[in-house]
Design a protein around this motif. Structure first.
Motif, PDB file in Angstrom:
ATOM      1  N   TYR G 129     -16.514 -24.826   3.052  1.00  0.00           N
ATOM      2  CA  TYR G 129     -16.655 -25.006   1.603  1.00  0.00           C
ATOM      3  C   TYR G 129     -16.892 -26.498   1.377  1.00  0.00           C
ATOM      4  CZ  TYR G 129     -15.326 -25.414  -3.286  1.00  0.00           C
ATOM      5  OH  TYR G 129     -15.313 -25.716  -4.616  1.00  0.00           O
ATOM      6  N   VAL G 138     -20.003 -22.475  -0.428  1.00  0.00           N
ATOM      7  CA  VAL G 138     -19.762 -22.187   0.969  1.00  0.00           C
ATOM      8  C   VAL G 138     -21.093 -22.198   1.712  1.00  0.00           C
ATOM      9  CG1 VAL G 138     -18.962 -20.403   2.572  1.00  0.00           C
ATOM     10  CG2 VAL G 138     -17.723 -20.815   0.437  1.00  0.00           C
ATOM     11  N   SER G 171     -13.171 -28.033   4.075  1.00  0.00           N
ATOM     12  CA  SER G 171     -12.640 -27.089   5.063  1.00  0.00           C
ATOM     13  C   SER G 171     -12.243 -27.775   6.355  1.00  0.00           C
ATOM     14  CB  SER G 171     -13.686 -25.996   5.351  1.00  0.00           C
ATOM     15  OG  SER G 171     -14.070 -25.357   4.175  1.00  0.00           O
TER      16      SER G 171
END
Lengths: 272, 272, 272, 272, 272, 272, 272
Positions: G129, G138, G171
């Motif tokens: 992400y 994403v 992420s």
């Protein structure tokens, strides 16, 4: 024995002379021809656009100047080239400095190119009220490098022509007068419109208007008022005073007819 | 036997000498001629613009300097070219570094080109109050690379000339004094205007005004007030004190005549 | 039989030697001359600007370094050129990579060029409080590539010199102290001004002030207050504490004289 | 004796003549061929796009002009090249100035290239209402360099074509009329929607609508109102008057059905 | 008969061999010399800046790599040049593609040049808390192409070095703790200041402070409060917790002394 | 006697013929080979991406066109080069004008390059609803130079492809429906969530949803409400109507359960 | 008689053959060597970075492709160069068009260069992400030219790699959960903190947290509330649900302990 090759020397000189001769003749023909061409071309292109005599002369003078300097430059370089003075490396050598200058001076060239077209296309005239490059004001002077605008508060803005990427000229043709009036949600829209129409009727004979103002309807639902809009067309430059007068008359007519221009409203739900 | 070709050598030398001779003569003619040309051209162009003596001298000195350095550079390169020292690849070799320098130095050149025209066109003078490049202040010094502005709070702003894409000069000619006053929707517009007109009349004899202030009408319908506007023309630099005095007198006159400058209004619809 | 042309070879060698000789001599003359020229030029230009000894030395060292590296580069390339090692294509070949490098490195060059002028023109000194490139703080170090500013909250800002397009130097000369005070529309402007004037009088003897603060009049009609302005000139760096003290005294004087600094006002028209 | 090599001279002349001859023949073939090609290509490409006769002629004339000037330029340079007048260094010499000019004039070229495609692709027609480059108005004239828009208030905007990076043409096909109405959180959504649907039904026969307006549902929860949305499709140019009429009818229908368009609400928790 | 000129061939080969020989020798001398020079130069310049051993090694390795590749490239091109394989046009031909590549790759070069100086000048260290290029966070890794910042919320920001036009390093030296507190216009400024001073006194022994916090006076007249300011200097990284503790203590001290931190005020003039 | 060197002439002609012959043969081989290569390459690359037949044909036609024109251009120039017509200076001469044209036309090339990849990579299809370059609407036509979007209000946007620096395609895959609802601080969060969950349950069978909506919890503390969020996944294009229906049902369910969607709150502390 | 110089011809052919031979041999050696070098270099550099097998293969294939095309291009041009077909002017002639293409295509090259490094440096992985170039979502696909992001609402964003000037990857590693809660100025800070601490304690066993949330103190004085802050570290991706749960529990705990999350406050001073 030192044997100077006279034959070869003479031959070389002959070739040189011939080359220079041709060069001279070409330039003597090109120079007046070019000037005439510029004059006639400019006259043709400006005559169809009703450019003033003075402006056309300025442009002609500029173009002939540019043409002459270019011709002289070309002649000198070719002359050196023929003689065989190694001007090539020199010019290449000048390239590095030249590049910096070119980058630095591109603004100047850009100014003049844009200035030329502003003059030629008559986008603005001295005395026009224009908005351009974030400035707005009345044009005081249009130059090849800068245009001068006199702002409303008296400030004089110098705008380099390259900054003039778009021009909004407020002095070309009639202008619209536009007045938005908010009425209360409690008032009758029909009543308000009829009052406004009677106000508009008063301006029918007004010489400032090309097209008398009229009510066009409910423009928006405001948070506290219903917005009605009046639109009319006025002679250039009279739109502001016309709007001011419409506003004054609307307020007076509303007072007479008990129509309220509402303050911001708020519903207060009271808790303790 | 080693047979040195004297004849050829002498011939070559002769050609070299001739070339260098021509080169020298050309330069000896061009140098003084160019300087004179610069002087006379500059004098002509500045005389018509009433540029001060000192400023004209600065410009002349700058231009002659640039001219001299260019001439020396050209002479040296041509001299090497004639001798046959391979200056071509050198210059080409310098190109890569030169390119980086050119990119890096373009700002400098741009500064000087712009600075030259700011000086020549007299867009700003020392002591002018100007707005440019996001700064505003009184001009303290105009240089070829930077212009220094003294901001209102005392800060000294150094502005590189290339950043000066547009100049707003607040010190050229008369300025407008402008005061907006809001009156209540309940008050009579006519009454308020007559009071304001009497205030304006008081300023008729004021030496600060070129054109006495006057009420021009209903400028806008505010959310809580009807906005009236007063406009006048003042001597340059006096607009702010004039505006302050008008404001004070308007407030006093309104107090005497029971005209209210309204606070923001809100209609509260109360629910429980 | 293989007949090596000794004569020609020797001739060629002779020409080579001559060329290299001239090259050497030229460089041996140019090198010390150039260095001297730089020193004397820099000294002259810095002496008139009162640049500190240390700074002048830094600049001189930098310039002589640049000069030396350039000379060495030129010598090497010309040497190769004379020997006839084909350096031309090499350099051309380096062009593509060179171009990318030039683009990438132009920022570096731009940093140094700007840095040089910031040092030379003394736009900022270590210890000055400046605003530039969106940062503001006290100058901690001025380098050729970056300038370091210590922000008010202690942060150290590294600013590449090329980002310094304009400098606002807050440490050059006196500063203005400016305090705006709002009074109620109900209060008498004359009374408030006389109170403020008495406050200003208290600061007449204050050593922080170059020019004692004074009330200049009605600056604006706020939505809920009439704004009065006090202005004075202070010694550099003292403007903030001066302003704070004026504010405190004004509040106290207003309290003693029952003049209110008004809260935001709103007229509530209550409906049910 | 000076022995002029007549043979060689004649040979050279012969080669020259041959070269010039070939050049002439090539040009005499290329010129008419090129013009025909342009005409036929343009006609084919414009015929499929239904470009008006006049516009196609303008484009054809422009292209043939450009083609002719290019041909003349090529011919002259090649002619000089054959004669052996050293035009190479000249052109290289012009490079530095040329570069500056190229930078300065790129805007002009960019204008013309974009203008050409705007004309060819018919992105805008005279009379279209468009938004582009931050301006919006009705197109008055489309030129190769500038496009003129007449703004709603009467201002004439001159937009250089290169600034036209995207065009929003409001005069191509049907438009959507969209009206958002807020109703009170206390009112029934179903009731309000049924009232709005009956208003929409009144417009079913309206010739301005291609697709009668309809209520599409609860668009948002406002801070004081539930927002309902009405959408319909109208003939181009009629969307504004249609929206105004829907707004008026909605207000009247809500008044008849006691549905309130709510004022901003606030819950006041009163403390002492 | 086919008469192969062996003499000439051998001569040519001899010249070639000589040239290649010189080339080889030059390179065999330049290569180790260059590497040594880089090492010693880097060591000198980094030793004065206290760059860590590891970092110095990284820089040295990078520079020697660049140097080696450049040398190999130069050698290959010169070798081809000597053999006479026409590498010139090839390189020119590569120019067009090369230009596109150069434009495209300039970002990469710019990244590396900037990265090199960030490493050399130690503008940021791993672990520093910095703001740059619109991101802020703790530095996790400094690479030649990208720098990685760990944002406060855990996000990892990859910042290309060329985007780092200015760095605000919050981890260099002490930081200022600053707390603004509003007091009511009704409260006594002197009283509030004395309370705040007693709070400040509590922090005198706090090890987080380099310089205990103090009240500097009336910072501003807010619309509903008189703003007082407390300033102190803390150890780096402790400013936020220090500010939080000051805030808590101020609130408690004000509660004990009945000094109010006022809510927004509004004067409601009620009409019906 | 003029002695024309027939031998040499014939030799030269022979060389010329040979060169032209080789040239011709090379081209006759390259042309069809190139075309085949393009076709097969394109087919391979498009087949894996499921590009429609029509689109693949368009791309193939374009590429073969470009290839043919390039080949013709190359052939002509090489032909002239072999004949010995001095095309070099001509081309150099064209450079200055060419540079300006190149600058001006780069936008055009950029349009086509980007357009080619948009077509090839199928970033958008006719009928997709996209946001790009500040416009958003349904794609009506994708051209090599411009892409046409039909905005929601009916406006037709012409977007030059080079402006398409990023595309947000709203027509690729399922969309999320998201509804935020504020409840009063006085209401029970658990109660509100259970009511919302029952509303969500009603949509379980709704064919518009790929994934039924669900309450995900307390999204934020608003100034007057606790914000709860509902999220679901819908078929593409149905998200708006789904959101509208959820909103309507939530309002109704809250009304039934006496849960209030609160108005903005304010605590009024009343003083006199 | 026409006397064809066979000897010379053969000699020339011999030289040609030799050159071509050398060329061929060089290429036959360079080609496989280069490919091997690329493979081994890539493997070494990727192995240390734990790049997945598939990704490494993609990169290897790309690099070998680029290398092969470059080699073929070089071979062809050098071959023509040796034969003596005048490819120089052709290439120069292509320059003008090439320049435009280079400008136009630089975006493409820039895309690929950046794309290469994004792949190599693993800045983003499919499934991450990220926020970049103004988009966030994403990652669905990382290509050499574009990267595709799936936005939260389901929109698919195509981002040209050159636009990716900085990447915020959400992420990578643990994230911080942060909740700000305002309490009334009337409430005790100590009490509120103790309640919040007990709420935090409930989350100690929560597997989503790497580091249990804790109250860090008084973050700010709001206009109507004292702001307290809770901070904790969660497993990546769990921060939002964790924050939502903390918010819900805080509200419930405050309700139980009679601590109020205050509405905006205003002190109303009532006048008549």
């Amino acid at each position: 024995m030192i044997d100077i090759k006279w034959t070869e020397l003479v031959n070389t000189l002959l070739v040189y002379s011939a080359k220079i001769g041709i060069l001279l003749i070409v330039f003597l023909i090109v120079a007046p021809l070019g000037k005439k061409l510029i004059s006639s071309l400019l006259r043709k292109s400006t005559s169809t656009k009703r450019v003033s005599e003075a402006r056309a002369l300025t442009l002609e003078k500029l173009l002939i100047n540019v043409f002459s300097y270019t011709l002289i430059f070309i002649f000198v370089v070719m002359f050196f080239g023929i003689i065989g003075l190694e001007i090539g490396p020199l010019i290449a050598g000048a390239g590095v400095i030249g590049l910096a200058v070119a980058f630095g001076a591109q603004g100047l060239v850009s100014d003049i190119v844009t200035g030329f077209f502003i003059l030629l296309e008559k986008q603005v005239d001295v005395g026009d009220y224009v908005t351009t490059a974030g400035y707005n004001g009345v044009v005081e002077e249009i130059g090849l490098r800068t245009t001068q605008l006199r702002g409303f508060d008296g400030t004089l803005h110098y705008v380099p022509n390259r900054e003039i990427t778009g021009v909004s000229n407020h002095s070309r043709g009639n202008m619209r007068a536009l007045v938005d009036i908010g009425i209360s949600y409690e008032d009758s829209i029909d009543h308000a419109i009829s009052v406004l129409k009677s106000v508009c009727a008063e301006f029918e004979a007004d010489v400032r208007f090309e097209e008398a103002p009229d009510v066009i309807g409910v423009q928006a639902f405001g948070s506290s008022e219903v917005v009605l809009r009046i639109i009319g067309r006025t002679i250039n430059g009279e739109q502001w005073s016309a709007e001011r007068d419409i506003r004054k008359r609307v307020k007076e007519a509303f007072d007479e007819n008990n129509i309220e221009i509402p303050y911001p409203h708020q519903v207060n739900v009271v808790k303790n």
